[in-house]
Design an enzyme around this catalytic site. Sequence first.
Site, mmCIF file in Angstrom:
data_model
loop_
_atom_site.group_PDB
_atom_site.id
_atom_site.type_symbol
_atom_site.label_atom_id
_atom_site.label_comp_id
_atom_site.label_asym_id
_atom_site.label_seq_id
_atom_site.Cartn_x
_atom_site.Cartn_y
_atom_site.Cartn_z
ATOM 1 N N ARG A 31 -20.943 -24.659 -38.453
ATOM 2 C CA ARG A 31 -20.657 -23.770 -39.799
ATOM 3 C C ARG A 31 -20.331 -24.825 -40.867
ATOM 4 N NH1 ARG A 31 -15.570 -19.379 -39.671
ATOM 5 N NH2 ARG A 31 -17.238 -18.237 -38.752
ATOM 6 N N HIS B 223 -24.317 -15.235 -42.721
ATOM 7 C CA HIS B 223 -23.610 -15.104 -41.529
ATOM 8 C C HIS B 223 -24.448 -14.509 -40.500
ATOM 9 C CE1 HIS B 223 -20.234 -16.008 -38.864
ATOM 10 N NE2 HIS B 223 -19.401 -15.179 -39.627
ATOM 11 N N GLN C 87 -22.851 -12.863 -37.248
ATOM 12 C CA GLN C 87 -22.108 -11.579 -37.560
ATOM 13 C C GLN C 87 -22.926 -10.540 -37.700
ATOM 14 O OE1 GLN C 87 -18.459 -11.912 -37.965
ATOM 15 N NE2 GLN C 87 -18.894 -9.532 -37.627
ATOM 16 N N ASP D 78 -15.554 -6.766 -46.519
ATOM 17 C CA ASP D 78 -15.228 -8.250 -46.168
ATOM 18 C C ASP D 78 -14.194 -8.638 -47.189
ATOM 19 O OD1 ASP D 78 -15.037 -10.821 -45.101
ATOM 20 O OD2 ASP D 78 -16.905 -11.466 -45.882
ATOM 21 N N CYS E 157 -15.865 -7.829 -40.711
ATOM 22 C CA CYS E 157 -16.155 -9.035 -39.827
ATOM 23 C C CYS E 157 -15.075 -10.042 -39.525
ATOM 24 C CB CYS E 157 -17.123 -10.117 -40.656
ATOM 25 S SG CYS E 157 -16.251 -10.660 -42.188
ATOM 26 N N ARG F 190 -19.392 -10.182 -30.751
ATOM 27 C CA ARG F 190 -20.003 -11.398 -31.274
ATOM 28 C C ARG F 190 -20.590 -12.312 -30.120
ATOM 29 N NH1 ARG F 190 -18.313 -13.719 -36.040
ATOM 30 N NH2 ARG F 190 -19.776 -15.621 -35.255
HETATM 31 N N1 CP Z 1 -15.854 -13.029 -38.431
HETATM 32 C C1 CP Z 1 -15.766 -14.500 -38.097
HETATM 33 O O1 CP Z 1 -16.778 -15.271 -38.366
HETATM 34 O O2 CP Z 1 -14.653 -15.018 -37.855
HETATM 35 P P1 CP Z 1 -14.078 -16.659 -37.791
HETATM 36 O O3 CP Z 1 -14.090 -17.019 -39.339
HETATM 37 O O4 CP Z 1 -12.636 -16.415 -37.477
HETATM 38 O O5 CP Z 1 -14.832 -17.232 -36.989
HETATM 39 N N1 NVA Z 2 -17.231 -14.075 -46.267
HETATM 40 C C1 NVA Z 2 -16.266 -14.662 -45.604
HETATM 41 C C2 NVA Z 2 -16.465 -14.380 -43.828
HETATM 42 C C3 NVA Z 2 -15.583 -14.889 -42.954
HETATM 43 C C4 NVA Z 2 -16.029 -14.741 -41.610
HETATM 44 C C5 NVA Z 2 -16.166 -16.187 -45.709
HETATM 45 O O1 NVA Z 2 -17.143 -16.811 -45.960
HETATM 46 O O2 NVA Z 2 -15.162 -16.631 -45.841
#
Ligand code: CP
Ligand code: NVA
Length: 306
Positions: free
Chosen positions: A100, A127, A130, A221, A260, A288
């Site tokens: 990430r 993502h 997701q 989101d 998400c 997930r």
């Molecule tokens: N939806 C998601 O990716 O959650 P986290 O940021 O908690 O991993």
């Molecule tokens: N769009 C959000 C998703 C978190 C899972 C972010 O990038 O923070």
Amino acid sequence: MDKLLTLTELTQQQLLDLLALGRSVKAEPDRYRQALAGRNVVMLFEKPSLRTRVSFDIGINKLGGHCLYLDQQNGALGQRESVADFAANLSCWADAIVARTFSHRTLETLAAHASVPVINALSDLYHPCQGLADFLSLSEVCPDLTALKLAYIGDGNNVTHSLMFGAALLGASMTVICPAGHFPDALMVAKAKQLAAQHGGEIRLSDNPEDIAGHQAVYTDTWISMGDNTSFAEIEAKFMPYQVNSGLMATADASWFMHCLPAHRGQEVTDEVIDGAGSLVLRQAENRMHAQNALLLTLLNTEFAV
Ligand code: CP
Ligand code: NVA
């Protein structure tokens, strides 16, 4: 399939096969209990996570594999040594890298210099894990995804991009509704429209919340993603008409609500919607793990690979 950075690496058939494998992993966990025995996955996170970190760690454990979490206590990726050297070294020991990152470019560099599969666990642009879990969840409630009408409302972001690619590949119909200035990236929209045209689907954009009408599922989101320093006060007035509340769900005539997570209750969604009977959010969170396990079984070339 040797990595998953965006979802566009997949053909329609590969995506359908991954979703089918995810449903099988979920339904028959005993079949897969030793599928990753002796395999090791490294996870790197530049940003916080609950669902992604835990679902990969526990998911890999359920497949008999081992997972190693690397935090950022040695400094940000690329500071102590180059991202390329980091990737090459990790490839000496690990069978896959889950990352990430703030910048999608970092993931591309990791993938270019790793000799093992790299999985995007969220970047500024995409993502895909997701997206996999979301379409697995939708396939459970709407088995014919070509008949699906999905609406995404709110900020056009990394999650939106992956959802558009998934919907386009699957031949579904998707409407993306955002305030002016907050649409998804124009290049991603063009790519998604091109994929949709190939697969009999449709991607539409609008800035009018009324266009939510006539969708089976409504997805939102956060209005401010990780790494964006905008304050809520700056955007509140612009985004409030796009809040998913019971009025908007009634206009949509939607059966399902999706997010998400993490959710910002009272901002992009109200309690009555996220806690309501049509909310799929915990199904999405559970899935997930099953979707990612299907992906790992495939990228690590196990006997179950699709
Ligand atoms: N939806 C998601 O990716 O959650 P986290 O940021 O908690 O991993
Ligand atoms: N769009 C959000 C998703 C978190 C899972 C972010 O990038 O923070």
